[in-house]
Design an enzyme around this catalytic site. Sequence first.
Site, PDB file in Angstrom:
ATOM      1  N   CYS A 125       0.858  -1.251   0.059  1.00 62.13           N
ATOM      2  CA  CYS A 125      -0.078   0.141  -0.123  1.00 62.13           C
ATOM      3  C   CYS A 125       0.839   1.168   0.041  1.00 62.13           C
ATOM      4  CB  CYS A 125      -0.886  -0.013   1.222  1.00 62.13           C
ATOM      5  SG  CYS A 125      -1.836   1.460   1.351  1.00 62.13           S
ATOM      6  N   GLU A 452     -22.587   4.331   0.869  1.00 57.10           N
ATOM      7  CA  GLU A 452     -22.975   3.090   1.331  1.00 57.10           C
ATOM      8  C   GLU A 452     -21.829   2.176   1.183  1.00 57.10           C
ATOM      9  OE1 GLU A 452     -27.694   3.811   1.281  1.00 57.10           O
ATOM     10  OE2 GLU A 452     -26.887   2.829  -0.490  1.00 57.10           O
TER      11      GLU A 452
END
Lengths: 482, 748
Positions: A125, A452
């Site tokens: 990452c 969401e």
Amino acid sequence: MWGALLCAVTWKVPGHGLPLGLPGQEPGSLSAVSTAPSHLGTGQERSVLMVVKMSSSDPECPQFLFVKVLASRGRLEAVTQQMGYHPQYLDSFLKTQHYLMHMDGPLPFDCRHYIAIMAAARHQCRYLVNLHVLQFLRAGGDPQWLRGLEFIPPKLRNLNEINKILAHRPWLITKEHIEKLLKISEWSWSLAELVHAVVLLAHCHALASFVFGCGCEQDEGLGGRGSLKPLSLGNQCFCEATAGNSCSQELLRINRKRSLDSCMELDSLRERMQRIHVETEGRDEMRLLQQDREEGLSPLADTDGEVTGATNLACYMQDPDFGYQDFARRDEDQTQVFRVQDYSWEDHGFSLVNRLYSDIGHLLDEKFRMVDGLQSSAMAKRQGCEPSVFKRGIWNYIHCMFGIRYDDYDYAEVNQLLERILKVYIKTVTCYPEKTNSEMFDRFWKQFKHSEKVHVNLLILEARMQAELLYALQAITQYMIS
Amino acid sequence: MEKMARVTTALGGNALTGRTMFCHLDAPANAISVCRDAAQVVVAGRNIFKIYSIEEEQFVEKLNLRVGRKPSLNFSCADVVWHQMDENLLATAATNGVVVTWNLGKPSRNKQDQLFTEHKRTVNKVCFHPTEVYMLLSGSQDGYMKCFDLRKKDSVSTFSGQSESVRDVQFSIRDYFTFAATFENGNVQLWDIRRPDRYERMFTAHNGPVFCCDWHPEDRGWLATGGRDKMVKVWDMNTTRAKEIYCVQTIASVARVKWRPECKHHIATCSMMVDHNIYVWDVRRPFIPSAMFEEHKDVTTGIVWRHLHDPYFLLSGSKDSTLYQHIFKDASQPIDRANPEGLCYSLYGDLAFAAKESLVSSDSNRKPYIGDRRHPIFFKRKLDPTEQFEYISSCSALSVFETDVESGSMDWFVHTAKQYALAGRPLAELCDHNAKVAKGLDRNQVSVGRLLLQGLGAWKGLMGSCPTQVAQTWTMLRIIYSSLGTVASTNLNHSMGKGSTALPLMNSFNLKDIPAGLGSESRLDRSKGESRTENILMDSSSTLINNEDNEETEGSDVPADYLLGDVEADEDELYMMDHENPHAEEQEYSLPQEAFPLRHEIVDNPSALDHLQDKADSPHVSGNEAETVGQGRLAPRQRQRGRDGVADARGVLLADLHLPLALREPPALRLLQPHRAGHAALLRRAGRRADGRVRAHRAGGAHPQGDRRADAGTAPGGSALPCWDPVGWHPARDWGTSLLLQPLSGRL
């Protein structure tokens, strides 16, 4: 007292010419906000003019948090922006992260950031690695360390073993690992330091999942071509917090339009939900994973999606081939299933972690409770089911992948609740986040609003973090008992 | 078991006899319950469900209720309860959410009776009504409590906890219709069994989950609760608002509480994590357990008094897969091991002193510490005829001595911080240098209470406290750890010669509270501890004078520099001796290396967002500082930030205090680390008592920062069950000025 103030906020797209050595700005003052852009790189930021409503009575307002973060950091990280969709959670997250990284604790500051680098590197990452490299240097860390693991003190290097295990197969951690680190020697860890390190590792591993899951990493690597455009206004949905704001009407309109497109899929979901109550399926949770296998959920096949530049991060890693392996694929007799009823966060993990690293337990507890309590009432209404059922399905599915089982859960529900494409997404982001690609993000649940999707990613973040913590803390408990 | 007392008690005809004994179970236990005849106990867990009879000498397995080829999750018990009216009736709460009842009267092997599958999550607790045979209550993780009539297939009524998980449910013993429920969010609710729509009352009892509760067997209004916040609280429910009447602080989260029969104020507790012991507390004396059972090797999961009216037999089950019967006679009494006095300096020179009252009883105008209705550490009590063992009866007094405002300037402290050198030169040179620094600062400071220190056998704080002494200490260190040969004798004289001027005692203190004739009195009173100390003193001084291999002394509790006060008359002699034994080599001294720099700056405020602003610059500073302290380099040039004066001073204080330890053996410095680490952070959270043993007092109101909140707790740093000094000032810079810690339950 509501005072609307207009300010130009420049969002920095992360990944380009990270601003080094930012001068300390007057904390909290608005001049700091408006002068921030001048410190940042040129030409690569998107300017967004927005009305920031600041109110002392509502500190959870996302803009307020943004301004605070911006004022203190001089930049607003993509992660913060994404989490801003759920301001209550963001508040809790920032508090915890700040406490972990910048407040009094057993580990020195530079080491904390280095541990974060090590953890993020396990998932390649680069977003997080870059962030922490910068902070590592700011904290006065030795630049030599950034050349790789061979250049750091053995004590820190010894942590690499549990970093590797926790990142990919946390169920393998044993009290022997703990014993080895704590054994009195020149490079031994103290229990408090170790717990701090473990929380840091879990935090960064889980955050890496979120970063990939929300496309922040893609932004980082590919110059803003990410799958997510975090700041196009239409996507903004500040949930309940801004319900009274004038802009929410606009948002509502846009969102309504979006959700119309996906009515079809929703219906099928509702059907599936109802079917659960009818069907009487066996409660054998192993079947779930077998099914995973048959469906070929493991995205190992597409290796072309490898993140470029992994070589840069290899220096922070040993044994880079060590990766996630299906828990169920192992011989079931060998691997003891982790029963939450025997070792849970609420009863056991909290007490241990809080004892050894003061206060972190409360912060983590708040965060876990917060993500559990996140309401997307719209989502619940549309689905026609209880959001708690859905949330619990995702949570338990994630824990299941790490071998953590709930006696009181029927794992057949997961297959009913989560369609295959969503499961692929969750599994990828949880177990091998570095293999997430933008396609995957776009495809998973088109019917859901951006907020969401972020919500789902938060669930992944927290569930994963708790899973790692449970294993690590259980090992420490066993070490302490023996 | 070595100490096995046989106990017989008369219980209206039935005699309970037995001894401390245990048996191995096949699997960890989650809960136990006892039959009303006090002769049988049931043990339940994930992989065990058995009934044992309690014989005179041993437990005998009577019945295994786990039958069938494929064990179902229905057998995985989180809780078990034996009906107190019907000996054949048991109920279990299964981890998968099922409530099962068992009928031992069934002729078949499988005794399973009813199966209630209404709960959606794990059932944490089941409870029979004390007088109704068929009424069973359950509390579940799903946030519901259900009342079952065992003659019906389904629950009779459901009580909603508003989606908060229920951790415990208990029928009131006296009020037929009432039950209490405790919740994961810290609340306690009282319900009327006839009214499922709404609770009767609710109050927040704990910070975090309330794991357990227990109604007092005699006093109808008392409810004891135990929580994850490590507290046991007793609530008086008779008043309109539930009133907390007692609070006991334990050292770990409280898993179970059980009132002791026939002893109104006694309650037994066990913990969910880390602490494996069972404690019996007198709630009126909350800081030290009355009795303690230490047999278990893993956490105790179930405790139950063997008989309703017998206070001497306690049964317990544990995760270590054993079942124990504990006899009160064999209990250990922590008070025997508690250290009754202590002494400590604060950063600002205030001196706190706690001791048994008998030691300080003769003083006249002591102001009592008001503000806490609880008893002090050890309080006098009349001997209770029902008690089988006695307490050391004493009362402790805490005295605080303030520094004079004029002479109490702490400038010297900061100066010391800036000028000390701790590494980079040979040890002898370092010591000389530091001695000179200390001496140079000795203008208006007078040696404080040295005699006092010695009389009490406390040495902590000595080195950080007063320049004169520090100067001497440095010199002594030098003598001890390196040879004197290469040092000019003037140095020594300079730092040591006038030490005796320090004798006038406590000149610079306002004696708010001086124990008259303390030194001598304490000597009289404390025969054991005192003589030990003195012996060591003698030893070390003789070793010193011979200046031969003194490593032995260094390992003892009392540092060698401690003898300074006593040997002042011999200084010249001492010096001469040393002078005649020069050593050849001088090595550059450096503090033992750590992999990490030891410490960074203490940041004040734990609330994160409000201090985001600090972030940009704080790591810089602290990075430097951590390194500096860790390496022991406290060179003045690195101390530029004025406002950090106190923090710097703190660093030095620690270094000062611990240097001798570090010199003795390298790991010592490291060992101190967890203590310091855990200390600072938590105390700032006023009101949250993370650890049961320490209660903070506010020292006298005359302090410049005196109006901080007094009540706080602190958590142990790195070790599971740490030992505390009896009194300690908090090291963090803000609290250190105003807080004083006192151990409240001694060493456990």
